[in-house]
Design an enzyme around this catalytic site. Structure first.
Site, PDB file in Angstrom:
ATOM      1  N   LYS A  52       0.838  -1.201   0.000  1.00 17.34           N
ATOM      2  CA  LYS A  52       0.000   0.000   0.000  1.00 17.34           C
ATOM      3  C   LYS A  52       0.878   1.258   0.000  1.00 17.34           C
ATOM      4  CE  LYS A  52      -3.854  -2.354   2.287  1.00 17.34           C
ATOM      5  NZ  LYS A  52      -4.645  -2.580   3.503  1.00 17.34           N
ATOM      6  N   GLN A  96      -4.445  -1.594   9.847  1.00 16.73           N
ATOM      7  CA  GLN A  96      -4.440  -2.913   9.213  1.00 16.73           C
ATOM      8  C   GLN A  96      -5.004  -3.968  10.160  1.00 16.73           C
ATOM      9  OE1 GLN A  96      -3.727  -3.255   6.022  1.00 16.73           O
ATOM     10  NE2 GLN A  96      -3.914  -5.467   5.919  1.00 16.73           N
ATOM     11  N   ASP A 119     -10.729   3.023   4.390  1.00 13.65           N
ATOM     12  CA  ASP A 119     -11.069   1.595   4.321  1.00 13.65           C
ATOM     13  C   ASP A 119     -12.580   1.395   4.199  1.00 13.65           C
ATOM     14  OD1 ASP A 119      -9.094  -0.377   4.259  1.00 13.65           O
ATOM     15  OD2 ASP A 119      -8.592  -0.107   6.381  1.00 13.65           O
TER      16      ASP A 119
END
Ligand code: GUN
Length: 294
Positions: A52, A96, A119
């Site tokens: 990412k 994460q 997200d």
């Protein structure tokens, strides 16, 4: 059988994002900025976050990876998130998953300012997605929708069967495919660990989305002739065949299922690359303030 090629589609969309990021830099005087928090050192998470961050650099974003030991408390992590929420130089924040067992992922998700929640996991974004209102859409489902759109796959009226009901993929995917949008307008079935006659359910699918996290779980006998098969699985196994020391396997038995499918995503080179694109697009939108004004 035709391949839904994540390499081609992601490269093309990333070129567009790069141009838009350059435009943003010109007008705003800074780059879009994504912060990723990683707790602990789970091998898979390390790889995904590194990818990412690398992709942010590739398209002209700033990226920061904040790493914490598994000993960090829930309160300490929430405090850090609250600082980032107030930092105007940061557009997007992801934490994460998975997190260590002493940290409640729901509390962490809700601590993130929904306007920085690239997200798309915050209940406000999920609720707005369900209502078809502007919002951040979870990166993997978003990437899959972009892929279907790129190949102009007709989904309206089709039966979509989703294998797995996770918050990250299965559940949001079921909402997106059922919405009155293009792609969308599917009749959706969500299958999970308590589903009876799983094979018969999956065999109904004109579109099958496999997001269960088990290598080769979806076999040829479960898939209808001509189905569109989307493989979300990224199952890592130690291997001496690759430079990284790992080999990736999907949730779909590709060799056998590709004989029956009309379209199929490979692993690697399919959905994983599109997840990154979904995240980058959300981060750009966060910087530009097009979903929630800044
Ligand atoms: N773990 C697996 N997929 C994801 C994702 O899309 N976002 C975050 N934050 N964690 C994940």
């Amino acid at each position: 059988m035709q391949i839904l090629d994540g390499k081609i589609v992601s490269a093309k969309i990333k070129e567009d994002i790069k141009l838009e990021a350059a435009e943003f830099l010109k007008t705003a005087g800074r780059k879009p900025h994504l912060v990723a928090i990683l707790v602990g050192n789970d091998g898979g998470s390390e790889t995904y976050v590194a990818s990412k961050m690398r992709n942010c650099e590739m398209v002209g974003f700033d990226s920061t990876n904040l790493r914490y030991d598994t000993t960090i408390t829930e309160e300490e992590l929430i405090k850090k998130i609250e600082e980032i929420n107030l930092d105007a130089s940061i557009d997007g924040l992801i934490v994460q998953l998975p997190l260590p067992p002493h940290i409640d992922p729901d509390k962490i998700t809700e601590a993130i300012d929904y306007r920085k929640d690239v997200d798309g996991f915050h209940p406000i974004n999920l609720g707005r997605m369900q209502r078809n209102l502007p919002c951040f859409i979870p990166a993997t489902p978003y990437g899959i929708m972009l892929m279907l759109d790129h190949y102009n796959i007709e989904t309206a009226g089709k039966k979509a069967v989703i294998v797995g009901r996770s918050n990250i993929v299965g559940s949001p995917m079921s909402i997106l495919l059922a919405r009155n949008t293009k792609p969308g307008n599917c009749t959706v079935t969500v299958t999970h660990s308590r589903t009876q006659n799983l094979k018969e359910e999956v065999l109904q699918g004109d579109i099958v989305v496999a997001a269960i996290g088990k290598k080769n779980f979806v076999t040829a006998e479960m898939v209808k002739e001509g189905a569109i098969v989307i493989d979300v699985g990224i199952n890592r196994e130690l291997s001496n065949e690759t430079k990284s020391g790992f080999k990736l396997f999907g949730d779909v038995d590709f060799d056998a299922v590709s004989q029956k499918a009309s379209w199929i995503t490979p692993v690697p080179g399919g959905v994983g690359l599109m997840t990154i694109v979904g995240l980058l697009k959300n981060t750009l939108e966060a910087a530009k303030g097009t979903i929630y004004s800044n």
